[in-house]
Design a protein around this motif. Structure first.
Motif, mmCIF file in Angstrom:
data_model
loop_
_atom_site.group_PDB
_atom_site.id
_atom_site.type_symbol
_atom_site.label_atom_id
_atom_site.label_comp_id
_atom_site.label_asym_id
_atom_site.label_seq_id
_atom_site.Cartn_x
_atom_site.Cartn_y
_atom_site.Cartn_z
ATOM 1 N N SER A 144 34.914 0.523 38.082
ATOM 2 C CA SER A 144 33.875 1.248 37.353
ATOM 3 C C SER A 144 33.606 2.581 38.002
ATOM 4 N N GLY A 145 33.518 2.630 39.299
ATOM 5 C CA GLY A 145 33.263 3.884 39.997
ATOM 6 C C GLY A 145 34.397 4.856 39.799
ATOM 7 N N SER A 146 35.626 4.393 39.763
ATOM 8 C CA SER A 146 36.786 5.261 39.571
ATOM 9 C C SER A 146 36.769 5.888 38.191
ATOM 10 N N ALA A 147 36.427 5.137 37.129
ATOM 11 C CA ALA A 147 36.380 5.655 35.770
ATOM 12 C C ALA A 147 35.311 6.714 35.641
ATOM 13 N N THR A 148 34.159 6.529 36.267
ATOM 14 C CA THR A 148 33.068 7.494 36.181
ATOM 15 C C THR A 148 33.472 8.833 36.780
ATOM 16 N N SER A 149 34.146 8.802 37.894
ATOM 17 C CA SER A 149 34.535 10.053 38.552
ATOM 18 C C SER A 149 35.707 10.710 37.851
ATOM 19 N N ALA A 150 36.476 9.976 37.020
ATOM 20 C CA ALA A 150 37.631 10.554 36.345
ATOM 21 C C ALA A 150 37.217 11.525 35.261
ATOM 22 N N THR A 151 36.077 11.285 34.614
ATOM 23 C CA THR A 151 35.655 12.166 33.521
ATOM 24 C C THR A 151 35.366 13.578 33.999
ATOM 25 N N PRO A 152 34.540 13.792 35.011
ATOM 26 C CA PRO A 152 34.333 15.148 35.502
ATOM 27 C C PRO A 152 35.617 15.790 36.005
ATOM 28 N N ALA A 153 36.476 15.021 36.608
ATOM 29 C CA ALA A 153 37.733 15.587 37.094
ATOM 30 C C ALA A 153 38.562 16.096 35.933
ATOM 31 N N GLY A 154 38.619 15.299 34.852
ATOM 32 C CA GLY A 154 39.369 15.736 33.689
ATOM 33 C C GLY A 154 38.771 16.983 33.080
ATOM 34 N N ALA A 155 37.412 17.046 33.000
ATOM 35 C CA ALA A 155 36.753 18.228 32.444
ATOM 36 C C ALA A 155 37.022 19.430 33.313
ATOM 37 N N GLY A 156 37.024 19.216 34.627
ATOM 38 C CA GLY A 156 37.295 20.323 35.539
ATOM 39 C C GLY A 156 38.689 20.873 35.335
ATOM 40 N N ASN A 157 39.654 19.964 35.131
ATOM 41 C CA ASN A 157 41.014 20.410 34.895
ATOM 42 C C ASN A 157 41.121 21.181 33.591
ATOM 43 N N ALA A 158 40.352 20.746 32.571
ATOM 44 C CA ALA A 158 40.378 21.437 31.280
ATOM 45 C C ALA A 158 39.832 22.843 31.412
ATOM 46 N N ARG A 159 38.764 22.989 32.217
ATOM 47 C CA ARG A 159 38.187 24.321 32.388
ATOM 48 C C ARG A 159 39.118 25.223 33.181
ATOM 49 N N ALA A 160 39.883 24.631 34.064
ATOM 50 C CA ALA A 160 40.772 25.432 34.903
ATOM 51 C C ALA A 160 41.973 25.943 34.121
ATOM 52 N N THR A 161 42.324 25.282 33.036
ATOM 53 C CA THR A 161 43.474 25.704 32.241
ATOM 54 C C THR A 161 43.063 25.908 30.789
ATOM 55 N N PRO A 162 42.303 26.978 30.479
ATOM 56 C CA PRO A 162 41.850 27.220 29.105
ATOM 57 C C PRO A 162 43.015 27.613 28.200
ATOM 58 N N ALA A 163 42.773 27.512 26.909
ATOM 59 C CA ALA A 163 43.795 27.905 25.941
ATOM 60 C C ALA A 163 44.072 29.398 26.089
ATOM 61 N N PRO A 164 45.321 29.826 25.905
ATOM 62 C CA PRO A 164 45.660 31.242 26.062
ATOM 63 C C PRO A 164 44.926 32.119 25.057
ATOM 64 N N THR A 165 44.500 33.286 25.484
ATOM 65 C CA THR A 165 43.789 34.226 24.625
ATOM 66 C C THR A 165 44.790 35.104 23.882
ATOM 67 N N GLU A 166 44.582 35.284 22.569
ATOM 68 C CA GLU A 166 45.475 36.127 21.788
ATOM 69 C C GLU A 166 45.318 37.580 22.218
ATOM 70 N N SER A 167 46.442 38.292 22.291
ATOM 71 C CA SER A 167 46.383 39.691 22.706
ATOM 72 C C SER A 167 45.670 40.536 21.662
ATOM 73 N N ASN A 168 45.822 40.184 20.391
ATOM 74 C CA ASN A 168 45.126 40.866 19.297
ATOM 75 C C ASN A 168 44.435 39.822 18.437
ATOM 76 N N PRO A 169 43.109 39.668 18.541
ATOM 77 C CA PRO A 169 42.412 38.709 17.686
ATOM 78 C C PRO A 169 42.673 39.026 16.218
ATOM 79 N N PRO A 170 42.507 38.055 15.327
ATOM 80 C CA PRO A 170 42.754 38.282 13.898
ATOM 81 C C PRO A 170 42.010 39.502 13.367
ATOM 82 N N GLY A 171 42.758 40.400 12.743
ATOM 83 C CA GLY A 171 42.138 41.569 12.137
ATOM 84 C C GLY A 171 42.137 42.816 12.994
#
Length: 209
Positions: free
Chosen positions: A29-56
């Motif tokens: 149970s303790g391992s599962a609880t700590s996995a969620t913030p770790a996963g969120a942290g990894n998501a924040r560290a690797t955001p989706a690439p930004t388009e060089s020219n936004p639409p329009g």
């Protein structure tokens, strides 16, 4: 006496198993609880690439060419982005590329447009024509051609015939006037597009001939 010892041994084994199971469950149970913030942290560290020219967005290296109406009742020139598709109907000529549009309309007028005349006449007309027309603002500004009335507003684009998508557009409409002739220059593109400089190039390029 042997059966008694065997029962005691079995009982001790069962207690040990229960204790081990509870301990393992708490650890999992303790391992599962700590996995969620770790996963969120990894998501924040690797955001989706930004388009060089936004639409329009019109590219900074866009080339502009001079448009001069052929055989019109009045003579003027205005620069429009090179390579954009051109269509015409009556006194209106339209240049389009993807999500952006430059619309040029000529008309006769007995008097020069003013902030009040555009607000009281043009705004109601557009409100009836443009889907979800909103945030109209009429001002007088200076361009190379002189003082001009500018109307900014927002509205929905026409539905894309292929995708069916509708884009929320920002509009700039400039009313140029000289000696009974009016030219309305309307520039439009997606609300979030950064087209301040391109639209300034086009509106500043207008000149009577």
């Amino acid at each position: 006496m042997a059966p008694v010892r065997t029962s005691a041994a079995v009982g001790l084994a069962l207690v040990a198993a229960v204790i081990t199971g509870c301990s393992g469950s708490g650890s999992h149970s303790g391992s599962a609880t700590s996995a969620t913030p770790a996963g969120a942290g990894n998501a924040r560290a690797t955001p989706a690439p930004t388009e060089s020219n936004p639409p329009g967005d019109i590219p900074d290296n866009q080339v502009y060419v001079t448009y001069r109406p052929a055989g019109g009742f009045t003579s003027f020139t205005v620069k429009v982005p090179e390579g954009w598709a051109r269509t015409g109907q009556g006194t209106t000529t339209v240049f389009t590329d993807k999500l952006n549009t430059v619309r040029v309309t000529t008309a006769t007028a007995s008097a020069a447009p003013t902030v009040d005349s555009v607000t009281n006449t043009v705004v109601p007309q557009l409100k009836a024509q443009v889907t979800k027309f909103a945030e109209p603002k009429t001002t007088e500004v200076t361009r190379h051609a002189g003082r001009v009335v500018r109307l900014t507003y927002r509205g929905d684009s026409a539905k894309d015939p292929v995708t069916g998508k509708v884009v929320r557009d920002a509009f700039e409409r400039y009313a140029f006037y000289r000696q009974g002739h009016e030219v309305d220059l309307t520039l439009s593109g997606p609300v979030n597009a950064d087209n301040v400089d391109p639209w300034r190039i086009v509106s500043d390029s207008f000149a009577w001939r």
